[in-house]
Scaffold this motif. Structure first.
Motif, PDB file in Angstrom:
ATOM      1  N   SER A   1       0.853  -1.195   0.000  1.00  0.00           N
ATOM      2  CA  SER A   1       0.000   0.000   0.000  1.00  0.00           C
ATOM      3  C   SER A   1       0.882   1.236   0.000  1.00  0.00           C
ATOM      4  N   GLY A   2       0.263   2.364  -0.232  1.00  0.00           N
ATOM      5  CA  GLY A   2       0.984   3.620  -0.244  1.00  0.00           C
ATOM      6  C   GLY A   2       1.495   3.988  -1.623  1.00  0.00           C
ATOM      7  N   ARG A   3       2.343   4.983  -1.660  1.00  0.00           N
ATOM      8  CA  ARG A   3       2.911   5.490  -2.911  1.00  0.00           C
ATOM      9  C   ARG A   3       4.415   5.661  -2.722  1.00  0.00           C
ATOM     10  N   LYS A   4       5.162   5.646  -3.822  1.00  0.00           N
ATOM     11  CA  LYS A   4       6.614   5.736  -3.747  1.00  0.00           C
ATOM     12  C   LYS A   4       7.181   6.499  -4.927  1.00  0.00           C
ATOM     13  N   VAL A   5       8.413   6.972  -4.758  1.00  0.00           N
ATOM     14  CA  VAL A   5       9.246   7.441  -5.861  1.00  0.00           C
ATOM     15  C   VAL A   5      10.533   6.628  -5.790  1.00  0.00           C
ATOM     16  N   THR A   6      11.163   6.432  -6.935  1.00  0.00           N
ATOM     17  CA  THR A   6      12.412   5.683  -6.986  1.00  0.00           C
ATOM     18  C   THR A   6      13.551   6.614  -7.363  1.00  0.00           C
ATOM     19  N   VAL A   7      14.595   6.597  -6.538  1.00  0.00           N
ATOM     20  CA  VAL A   7      15.814   7.337  -6.828  1.00  0.00           C
ATOM     21  C   VAL A   7      16.662   6.424  -7.712  1.00  0.00           C
ATOM     22  N   ALA A   8      17.028   6.921  -8.881  1.00  0.00           N
ATOM     23  CA  ALA A   8      17.770   6.113  -9.848  1.00  0.00           C
ATOM     24  C   ALA A   8      19.181   5.794  -9.364  1.00  0.00           C
ATOM     25  N   ALA A   9      19.660   4.608  -9.711  1.00  0.00           N
ATOM     26  CA  ALA A   9      21.028   4.195  -9.400  1.00  0.00           C
ATOM     27  C   ALA A   9      22.016   5.077 -10.160  1.00  0.00           C
ATOM     28  N   PHE A  10      23.205   5.220  -9.592  1.00  0.00           N
ATOM     29  CA  PHE A  10      24.294   5.909 -10.286  1.00  0.00           C
ATOM     30  C   PHE A  10      25.626   5.351  -9.803  1.00  0.00           C
ATOM     31  N   GLU A  11      26.667   5.578 -10.600  1.00  0.00           N
ATOM     32  CA  GLU A  11      28.004   5.059 -10.276  1.00  0.00           C
ATOM     33  C   GLU A  11      29.064   6.142 -10.277  1.00  0.00           C
ATOM     34  N   ASP A  12      28.663   7.395 -10.403  1.00  0.00           N
ATOM     35  CA  ASP A  12      29.643   8.463 -10.568  1.00  0.00           C
ATOM     36  C   ASP A  12      29.553   9.564  -9.517  1.00  0.00           C
ATOM     37  N   GLY A  13      29.247   9.179  -8.279  1.00  0.00           N
ATOM     38  CA  GLY A  13      29.268  10.154  -7.199  1.00  0.00           C
ATOM     39  C   GLY A  13      30.710  10.540  -6.878  1.00  0.00           C
ATOM     40  N   THR A  14      30.944  11.771  -6.473  1.00  0.00           N
ATOM     41  CA  THR A  14      32.280  12.265  -6.166  1.00  0.00           C
ATOM     42  C   THR A  14      32.546  12.199  -4.673  1.00  0.00           C
ATOM     43  N   VAL A  15      33.593  11.474  -4.269  1.00  0.00           N
ATOM     44  CA  VAL A  15      33.975  11.404  -2.863  1.00  0.00           C
ATOM     45  C   VAL A  15      34.863  12.607  -2.560  1.00  0.00           C
ATOM     46  N   THR A  16      34.497  13.382  -1.545  1.00  0.00           N
ATOM     47  CA  THR A  16      35.235  14.592  -1.188  1.00  0.00           C
ATOM     48  C   THR A  16      35.915  14.500   0.168  1.00  0.00           C
ATOM     49  N   GLY A  17      35.593  13.468   0.955  1.00  0.00           N
ATOM     50  CA  GLY A  17      36.194  13.302   2.278  1.00  0.00           C
ATOM     51  C   GLY A  17      36.677  11.880   2.464  1.00  0.00           C
ATOM     52  N   THR A  18      37.527  11.685   3.461  1.00  0.00           N
ATOM     53  CA  THR A  18      38.072  10.366   3.753  1.00  0.00           C
ATOM     54  C   THR A  18      37.620   9.918   5.135  1.00  0.00           C
ATOM     55  N   SER A  19      37.156   8.684   5.225  1.00  0.00           N
ATOM     56  CA  SER A  19      36.793   8.108   6.523  1.00  0.00           C
ATOM     57  C   SER A  19      38.071   7.972   7.349  1.00  0.00           C
ATOM     58  N   THR A  20      37.993   8.361   8.621  1.00  0.00           N
ATOM     59  CA  THR A  20      39.165   8.238   9.493  1.00  0.00           C
ATOM     60  C   THR A  20      38.998   7.115  10.507  1.00  0.00           C
ATOM     61  N   SER A  21      37.768   6.622  10.638  1.00  0.00           N
ATOM     62  CA  SER A  21      37.456   5.489  11.509  1.00  0.00           C
ATOM     63  C   SER A  21      36.074   4.997  11.117  1.00  0.00           C
ATOM     64  N   SER A  22      35.630   3.902  11.735  1.00  0.00           N
ATOM     65  CA  SER A  22      34.291   3.408  11.398  1.00  0.00           C
ATOM     66  C   SER A  22      33.221   4.445  11.752  1.00  0.00           C
ATOM     67  N   ALA A  23      33.507   5.331  12.696  1.00  0.00           N
ATOM     68  CA  ALA A  23      32.547   6.370  13.079  1.00  0.00           C
ATOM     69  C   ALA A  23      32.386   7.429  11.991  1.00  0.00           C
ATOM     70  N   THR A  24      33.314   7.477  11.046  1.00  0.00           N
ATOM     71  CA  THR A  24      33.204   8.467   9.976  1.00  0.00           C
ATOM     72  C   THR A  24      32.993   7.818   8.609  1.00  0.00           C
ATOM     73  N   ASP A  25      32.621   6.545   8.573  1.00  0.00           N
ATOM     74  CA  ASP A  25      32.226   5.915   7.315  1.00  0.00           C
ATOM     75  C   ASP A  25      30.908   6.527   6.858  1.00  0.00           C
ATOM     76  N   ALA A  26      30.638   6.479   5.559  1.00  0.00           N
ATOM     77  CA  ALA A  26      29.350   6.935   5.037  1.00  0.00           C
ATOM     78  C   ALA A  26      28.277   5.947   5.484  1.00  0.00           C
ATOM     79  N   GLU A  27      27.284   6.432   6.220  1.00  0.00           N
ATOM     80  CA  GLU A  27      26.205   5.578   6.710  1.00  0.00           C
ATOM     81  C   GLU A  27      24.821   6.071   6.308  1.00  0.00           C
ATOM     82  N   PHE A  28      24.725   7.292   5.774  1.00  0.00           N
ATOM     83  CA  PHE A  28      23.428   7.887   5.450  1.00  0.00           C
ATOM     84  C   PHE A  28      23.466   8.565   4.090  1.00  0.00           C
ATOM     85  N   TRP A  29      22.314   8.656   3.469  1.00  0.00           N
ATOM     86  CA  TRP A  29      22.139   9.460   2.269  1.00  0.00           C
ATOM     87  C   TRP A  29      21.278  10.664   2.636  1.00  0.00           C
ATOM     88  N   ALA A  30      21.455  11.743   1.910  1.00  0.00           N
ATOM     89  CA  ALA A  30      20.642  12.946   2.098  1.00  0.00           C
ATOM     90  C   ALA A  30      20.340  13.527   0.727  1.00  0.00           C
TER      91      ALA A  30
END
Length: 129
Positions: A59-88
């Motif tokens: 039930s309900g309604r949705k939108v789909t965010v299309a897949a991509f392979e060309d995102g630009t990484v601008t920062g470096t993880s320094t520990s597991s606490a700074t790994d990418a864990e969320f999208w915005a």
């Protein structure tokens, strides 16, 4: 049981279709535009593609965010606490955070590389009870 016309849900989701311009990957879940695109961001993808509202099962309604392979990484993880864990997802024209959520799995990031995101859905449910 109540009733909520699909149009009500679609109008909310259409904001993502028409206004979303960027997806960031973040080490902490952002609550503001500045956090999503600056403070917590480890990389981004401009020119985001979000599909039109559609039916969601069961039930309900949705939108789909299309897949991509060309995102630009601008920062470096320094520990597991700074790994990418969320999208915005943001509207860069109006400096708005539109939606945020968890990645399927945390990702270690190294600046000057690229990242990929599989297609995913953002959904709204109808009425409960």
């Amino acid at each position: 049981m109540g009733y909520l016309n699909d149009r009500i849900l679609d109008l909310g989701l259409t904001v993502l279709t028409t206004e979303a311009t960027r997806l960031d990957i973040c080490h902490t879940e952002p609550a503001t535009y500045a956090q999503a695109t600056g403070t917590y961001s480890l990389g981004h993808k401009a020119g985001l593609s979000v599909g039109a509202p559609a039916a969601r099962t069961p039930s309900g309604r949705k939108v789909t965010v299309a897949a991509f392979e060309d995102g630009t990484v601008t920062g470096t993880s320094t520990s597991s606490a700074t790994d990418a864990e969320f999208w915005a997802i943001t509207d860069t024209v109006n400096s708005r955070l539109l939606a945020a959520g968890p990645l399927t799995t945390a990702q270690y990031m190294t600046a000057d590389n690229t990242f990929r995101i599989a297609a995913f859905d953002i959904w709204l449910a109808g009425l409960d009870g």
